[in-house]
Design a protein around this motif. Structure first.
Motif, PDB file in Angstrom:
ATOM      1  N   TYR A  46       0.710  -1.067   0.151  1.00  0.00           N
ATOM      2  CA  TYR A  46       0.405  -0.030   0.140  1.00  0.00           C
ATOM      3  C   TYR A  46       0.595   1.078   0.028  1.00  0.00           C
ATOM      4  N   GLU A  47       0.693   1.625  -0.774  1.00  0.00           N
ATOM      5  CA  GLU A  47       1.294   3.317  -1.535  1.00  0.00           C
ATOM      6  C   GLU A  47       0.594   3.799  -0.512  1.00  0.00           C
ATOM      7  N   THR A  48       1.082   5.118   0.670  1.00  0.00           N
ATOM      8  CA  THR A  48       1.068   6.321   1.351  1.00  0.00           C
ATOM      9  C   THR A  48       0.148   7.474   0.332  1.00  0.00           C
ATOM     10  N   LEU A 237       3.711   0.673   2.620  1.00  0.00           N
ATOM     11  CA  LEU A 237       3.970  -0.685   3.580  1.00  0.00           C
ATOM     12  C   LEU A 237       2.991  -1.978   2.681  1.00  0.00           C
ATOM     13  N   PHE A 238       3.873  -2.974   3.532  1.00  0.00           N
ATOM     14  CA  PHE A 238       3.691  -4.376   2.757  1.00  0.00           C
ATOM     15  C   PHE A 238       3.328  -5.276   3.456  1.00  0.00           C
ATOM     16  N   VAL A 239       2.776  -6.507   3.286  1.00  0.00           N
ATOM     17  CA  VAL A 239       2.497  -7.565   3.787  1.00  0.00           C
ATOM     18  C   VAL A 239       2.935  -8.852   2.818  1.00  0.00           C
ATOM     19  N   LEU A 240       3.322 -10.004   4.175  1.00  0.00           N
ATOM     20  CA  LEU A 240       3.820 -10.880   3.520  1.00  0.00           C
ATOM     21  C   LEU A 240       3.295 -12.043   4.027  1.00  0.00           C
ATOM     22  N   ASN A 241       2.464 -13.062   3.708  1.00  0.00           N
ATOM     23  CA  ASN A 241       1.792 -14.200   3.895  1.00  0.00           C
ATOM     24  C   ASN A 241       2.132 -15.405   2.633  1.00  0.00           C
ATOM     25  N   ALA A 242       3.197 -15.983   3.469  1.00  0.00           N
ATOM     26  CA  ALA A 242       3.864 -17.552   2.742  1.00  0.00           C
ATOM     27  C   ALA A 242       3.486 -18.554   3.288  1.00  0.00           C
ATOM     28  N   ILE A 269       9.348  -3.898  -8.071  1.00  0.00           N
ATOM     29  CA  ILE A 269       9.183  -2.891  -7.882  1.00  0.00           C
ATOM     30  C   ILE A 269       9.520  -1.558  -7.733  1.00  0.00           C
ATOM     31  N   GLY A 270      11.037  -1.123  -7.733  1.00  0.00           N
ATOM     32  CA  GLY A 270      11.628   0.027  -7.349  1.00  0.00           C
ATOM     33  C   GLY A 270      11.418   1.023  -5.784  1.00  0.00           C
ATOM     34  N   TRP A 271      11.146  -0.306  -4.689  1.00  0.00           N
ATOM     35  CA  TRP A 271      10.844   0.936  -3.669  1.00  0.00           C
ATOM     36  C   TRP A 271      12.122   0.052  -2.543  1.00  0.00           C
ATOM     37  N   MET A 272      13.229  -0.261  -2.878  1.00  0.00           N
ATOM     38  CA  MET A 272      14.149  -0.212  -2.362  1.00  0.00           C
ATOM     39  C   MET A 272      15.747  -0.869  -3.796  1.00  0.00           C
TER      40      MET A 272
END
Length: 272
Positions: A46-48, A237-242, A269-272
């Motif tokens: 999610y991009e704030t 903000l990010f959330v991974l579930n695996a 996706i260019g955030w890091m």
């Protein structure tokens, strides 16, 4: 009079619709990254600044899973706000029981307990907080789907019927990152500082892992939640579930893979 009532009704409907705009979700295919680490699951970002979501396996992002050690984030906030935890330097005394994780078998501060995901320390804290206080503060924090009873007081985030989705995790993390939770700002800042994993000239990475261990009825299930913040204030903000692919048992690759997989996606996706 009739025309006035109609206009009032129409105006009210317009306001209602305007107050609940449709969520913008863009689907992306990150299957390659998941396969690289031998897992299957879902990812949500999610991009704030724009309010846009990016999802891999959006339907699964809306399913609920046990929060596992990601619950240490609200748990620490609740402890600090209620006084059950005086501060994050407070020492959790080792109970002398040797467990499979050597880093847990010692006295430690709650700051360290959060970073090494020390379950016994947070079980001690849970018994200090109590069922009624949890129910009250989970409502205040709008942290949904968590079922606390006297019988599950020190296990409710690890086993049982508590569930939270990736969209719900994002909503909570967004408010923590913005320091708008109904908790003293100093406590929110203390917890955010504990979540800081890496800081470079280009970004700061905040995060917390979680792992619901395999049982006779459930597979291993892992989380990595947090956010990336740029020096100009832009935040995602990010959330991974695996879970291990094919229902296999987790291995050493799974333990480290949650963060590594997330970072691979963030780089793509260019955030890091």
């Amino acid at each position: 009079m009739l025309r006035f009532r109609y206009l009032l009704f129409a105006s009210g409907i317009s306001l209602l619709l305007g107050a609940t705009p449709a969520t913008s979700v863009t689907e992306r295919n990150f299957q390659k990254q998941f396969e690289q680490y031998g897992v299957e699951g879902s990812f949500l970002l999610y991009e704030t600044g724009t309010g846009r979501f990016t999802a891999y396996n959006e339907k699964r992002c809306r399913q609920g899973f046990l929060p596992a050690s990601t619950f240490k984030i609200p748990n620490t906030l609740i402890g600090l706000q209620t006084g059950a935890l005086p501060d994050t330097a407070t020492i959790c005394k080792w109970d002398g029981v040797k467990r499979d994780f050597p880093q847990w078998n010692q006295d430690m501060s709650y700051a360290r307990a959060l970073r090494v995901s020390c379950v016994p320390c947070y079980q001690q804290l849970a018994r200090q907080v109590g069922v009624g206080t949890y129910k009250q503060w989970l409502r205040k924090l709008r942290y949904p789907g968590i079922l606390v009873t006297p019988a599950t007081l020190d296990t409710f985030w690890l086993d049982g019927n508590s569930r939270i989705s990736q969209f719900e995790q994002i909503d909570f993390l967004r408010r923590l990152q913005a320091e708008t939770l109904p908790v003293e700002v100093r406590h929110q800042r203390a917890v955010k500082q504990l979540l800081l994993l890496q800081k470079t000239p280009g970004y700061a990475l905040y995060g917390k892992t979680g792992w619901r261990f395999r049982s006779a009825t459930n597979p291993d299930n892992g989380w990595f939640v947090g956010w990336v913040q740029r020096p100009d204030g832009r935040t995602a903000l990010f959330v991974l579930n695996a879970e291990p692919a094919g229902g296999q048992a987790a291995d050493t690759r799974f333990a480290a893979g949650r963060r590594a997989l997330t970072e691979d996606i963030l780089r793509e996706i260019g955030w890091m």
